[in-house]
Design an enzyme around this catalytic site. Structure first.
Site, PDB file in Angstrom:
ATOM      1  N   ARG A  48      -2.726  -2.074  -3.262  1.00  0.00           N
ATOM      2  CA  ARG A  48      -3.714  -0.997  -3.260  1.00  0.00           C
ATOM      3  C   ARG A  48      -3.404  -0.124  -4.476  1.00  0.00           C
ATOM      4  O   ARG A  48      -2.290   0.396  -4.606  1.00  0.00           O
ATOM      5  CB  ARG A  48      -3.586  -0.158  -1.999  1.00  0.00           C
ATOM      6  CG  ARG A  48      -4.494   1.054  -2.008  1.00  0.00           C
ATOM      7  CD  ARG A  48      -4.161   1.971  -0.860  1.00  0.00           C
ATOM      8  NE  ARG A  48      -5.031   3.131  -0.838  1.00  0.00           N
ATOM      9  CZ  ARG A  48      -4.710   4.280  -0.266  1.00  0.00           C
ATOM     10  NH1 ARG A  48      -3.541   4.416   0.340  1.00  0.00           N
ATOM     11  NH2 ARG A  48      -5.549   5.291  -0.271  1.00  0.00           N
TER      12      ARG A  48
ATOM     13  N   GLU B 231      -6.830  -1.537   5.869  1.00  0.00           N
ATOM     14  CA  GLU B 231      -6.880  -1.689   4.405  1.00  0.00           C
ATOM     15  C   GLU B 231      -6.119  -2.936   3.957  1.00  0.00           C
ATOM     16  O   GLU B 231      -6.496  -3.590   2.993  1.00  0.00           O
ATOM     17  CB  GLU B 231      -6.287  -0.434   3.746  1.00  0.00           C
ATOM     18  CG  GLU B 231      -7.155   0.800   3.961  1.00  0.00           C
ATOM     19  CD  GLU B 231      -6.410   2.103   3.752  1.00  0.00           C
ATOM     20  OE1 GLU B 231      -5.272   2.238   4.261  1.00  0.00           O
ATOM     21  OE2 GLU B 231      -6.952   3.003   3.087  1.00  0.00           O
TER      22      GLU B 231
ATOM     23  N   ASN C  31       0.871  -1.173   0.000  1.00  0.00           N
ATOM     24  CA  ASN C  31       0.000   0.000   0.000  1.00  0.00           C
ATOM     25  C   ASN C  31       0.913   1.229   0.000  1.00  0.00           C
ATOM     26  O   ASN C  31       1.415   1.643   1.032  1.00  0.00           O
ATOM     27  CB  ASN C  31      -0.871  -0.079   1.267  1.00  0.00           C
ATOM     28  CG  ASN C  31      -1.766   1.122   1.463  1.00  0.00           C
ATOM     29  OD1 ASN C  31      -1.650   2.124   0.768  1.00  0.00           O
ATOM     30  ND2 ASN C  31      -2.659   1.015   2.431  1.00  0.00           N
TER      31      ASN C  31
ATOM     32  N   ARG D 233      -3.122  18.537   0.826  1.00  0.00           N
ATOM     33  CA  ARG D 233      -4.064  18.809  -0.279  1.00  0.00           C
ATOM     34  C   ARG D 233      -5.141  19.786   0.179  1.00  0.00           C
ATOM     35  O   ARG D 233      -5.556  19.764   1.331  1.00  0.00           O
ATOM     36  CB  ARG D 233      -4.706  17.497  -0.748  1.00  0.00           C
ATOM     37  CG  ARG D 233      -3.778  16.655  -1.590  1.00  0.00           C
ATOM     38  CD  ARG D 233      -4.345  15.267  -1.846  1.00  0.00           C
ATOM     39  NE  ARG D 233      -3.875  14.299  -0.878  1.00  0.00           N
ATOM     40  CZ  ARG D 233      -4.349  13.063  -0.749  1.00  0.00           C
ATOM     41  NH1 ARG D 233      -5.314  12.657  -1.533  1.00  0.00           N
ATOM     42  NH2 ARG D 233      -3.854  12.245   0.166  1.00  0.00           N
TER      43      ARG D 233
ATOM     44  N   HIS E 110     -10.555   6.158  -0.933  1.00  0.00           N
ATOM     45  CA  HIS E 110     -10.496   5.500   0.384  1.00  0.00           C
ATOM     46  C   HIS E 110     -11.438   4.296   0.459  1.00  0.00           C
ATOM     47  O   HIS E 110     -11.919   3.928   1.540  1.00  0.00           O
ATOM     48  CB  HIS E 110     -10.821   6.487   1.529  1.00  0.00           C
ATOM     49  CG  HIS E 110      -9.752   7.510   1.742  1.00  0.00           C
ATOM     50  ND1 HIS E 110     -10.012   8.836   1.904  1.00  0.00           N
ATOM     51  CD2 HIS E 110      -8.412   7.385   1.801  1.00  0.00           C
ATOM     52  CE1 HIS E 110      -8.877   9.500   2.054  1.00  0.00           C
ATOM     53  NE2 HIS E 110      -7.882   8.643   1.992  1.00  0.00           N
TER      54      HIS E 110
END
Ligand code: AMP
Length: 406
Positions: free
Chosen positions: A91, A377, A8, A239, A179
């Site tokens: 991912r 995740e 990931n 961001r 996400h």
């Protein structure tokens, strides 16, 4: 099959896991992270099944993602010499308009996925580089992509579109949402541990270095704060989050900024870092507690509150709120501020439970249950890899065909 490696990659980090596939549910026998990749302070840390440190050191030789991956794979081979790696699960942030589930990766399909790199420049190029390096390192293992966009692919059209002429929608200019692996984990977790709430209206706030919110009904995404790229919605570590597109036109036309300069500004120099002038890291900002860091945190919370209200309207009411991600799981201050004065929506926090980051942080009388659930995740990637390896017919490489317009 025996074991799966999960990878990931973010812009300066690489999270990884080694999972045993002997039982029905993948079991993590090693998890870890390389962070601050490319800086002299690059750091690699990993623990085994019992939480014992396998490695915890700073390394000046982790100069890029390739060398980070080499360190990780060397560690896996050194610490677990007997294991056979049958699959590597990746991912991949952007899967485009067609992928609504995991797929097998080939060199050709990876090339195809490069077309989405401009929409997620902090992640997609590194995700793809990681998959290429893993193909070289484990040529006999199957490589599996798990897309962050996939969880949102069945949004209602109104949550999927912009008010542009329809040909732009057809060419793939849509609200993808991101996400998805984290939301998938939370949805699954709630189905098992809180089935009544899971079948209702839930807002999940994934608040980390990247941040977004997702509104779910019966565990399926119906709306997300993120859009076409991973820039929209909540402000993040670096961001900007939601921005009037007129700002971009102004910067180009009046300030003469190039596309590359604006990309740098919006993806890497804005958000908590830009507003505080200090750091992208929420813990650092909370500890600094200066006027500038307080303003940055206030804006973060303000936007989260706006998005919470907007998604509650999309869902037609609210039964549960789940906080996850590094900030959502750990910052009692942020949770408290986001939920303050939300009695009108049925939210009432229990200050002690919140301070303890307990699983349920709302009062017994609160109409909406507020929860803290650590995301995972890696487990979602490992589950997908196990499922595909057990019945490869579930998924084929030919699924990776994208709209030729993007
Ligand atoms: P993630 O991207 O999910 O790993 O989350 C990273 C973010 O979580 C960073 O902004 C961290 O500062 C923040 N974070 C982690 N632990 C804490 C904490 N105890 N208090 C506040 N923020 C935290």
């Amino acid at each position: 099959m025996t074991h799966v490696v999960t990878l990931n990659s973010g812009s300066s980090s690489l999270k990884f896991g080694l999972f045993s596939m002997q039982g029905d549910e993948p079991e993590a026998i090693c998890t870890g992270e390389v962070d601050r990749i490319g800086s002299p302070a690059a750091h690699i840390q990993a623990t085994d099944l019992d939480g014992r440190d396998l490695i915890d050191e700073t390394s000046e030789t982790i100069v890029d993602h390739h060398s980070a991956l080499d360190h990780v794979l060397d560690l896996v081979v050194r610490q677990f010499p007997g294991v056979t790696i049958s699959a590597v699960g990746h991912r991949i942030v952007h899967g485009g308009p067609d992928n609504d589930g995991p797929v097998l990766l080939t060199r050709d399909s990876l090339k195809d996925l490069e077309r989405f790199s401009p929409f997620a420049p902090l992640h997609q190029p590194f995700n793809i580089a990681g998959a290429r390096a893993a193909m070289e390192r484990f040529p006999d293992a199957v490589q599996i992509a798990c897309f962050d966009t996939a969880f949102h692919r069945n949004h209602p059209w109104v949550n999927d579109t912009f008010a542009l002429p329809t040909e732009y929608y057809d060419m793939g200019v849509r609200r993808y949402g991101f996400h998805g692996l984290s939301y998938d984990y939370i949805s699954n977790h709630m189905a098992k541990t809180a089935p009544l709430l899971h079948s209702g209206r839930v807002i999940v706030a994934h608040l980390g270095n990247g941040a977004s919110m997702c509104g779910m009904i019966s565990g399926r995404s119906v709306g997300s704060s993120m859009g076409f790229s991973a820039l929209d919605g909540l402000p993040m570590g670096t961001r900007c989050g939601q921005l009037d597109p007129g700002v971009v036109l102004y910067l180009m036309e009046q300030k003469g900024m190039s596309a590359a300069q604006i990309t740098q500004l919006l993806y890497r120099e804005s958000g908590l870092l830009g507003m505080s002038g200090l750091s992208n890291d929420m813990r650092t900002l909370e500890e600094a507690d200066t006027p500038a860091t307080r303003k940055a945190i206030s804006y973060f919370n303000f936007r989260a509150r706006r998005e919470l209200g907007a998604l509650a309207a999309v869902l037609g009411g609210l039964d549960a709120v789940v906080f996850t991600g590094g900030i959502g799981e750990n910052s009692s201050l942020v949770r408290e501020r986001i939920c303050a004065d939300m009695g009108w929506l049925g939210i009432e926090l229990d200050p002690d439970a919140n301070a303890d980051s307990a699983r349920v942080i709302s009062t017994q009388l609160s109409r909406v249950q507020v929860m803290v659930v650590p995301t995972n995740e890696e487990l979602v990637i490992a589950r997908a890899a196990a499922q595909i390896c057990r019945s490869p017919s579930n998924c084929s490489v030919s699924e990776l065909e994208f709209s030729s317009h993007i």
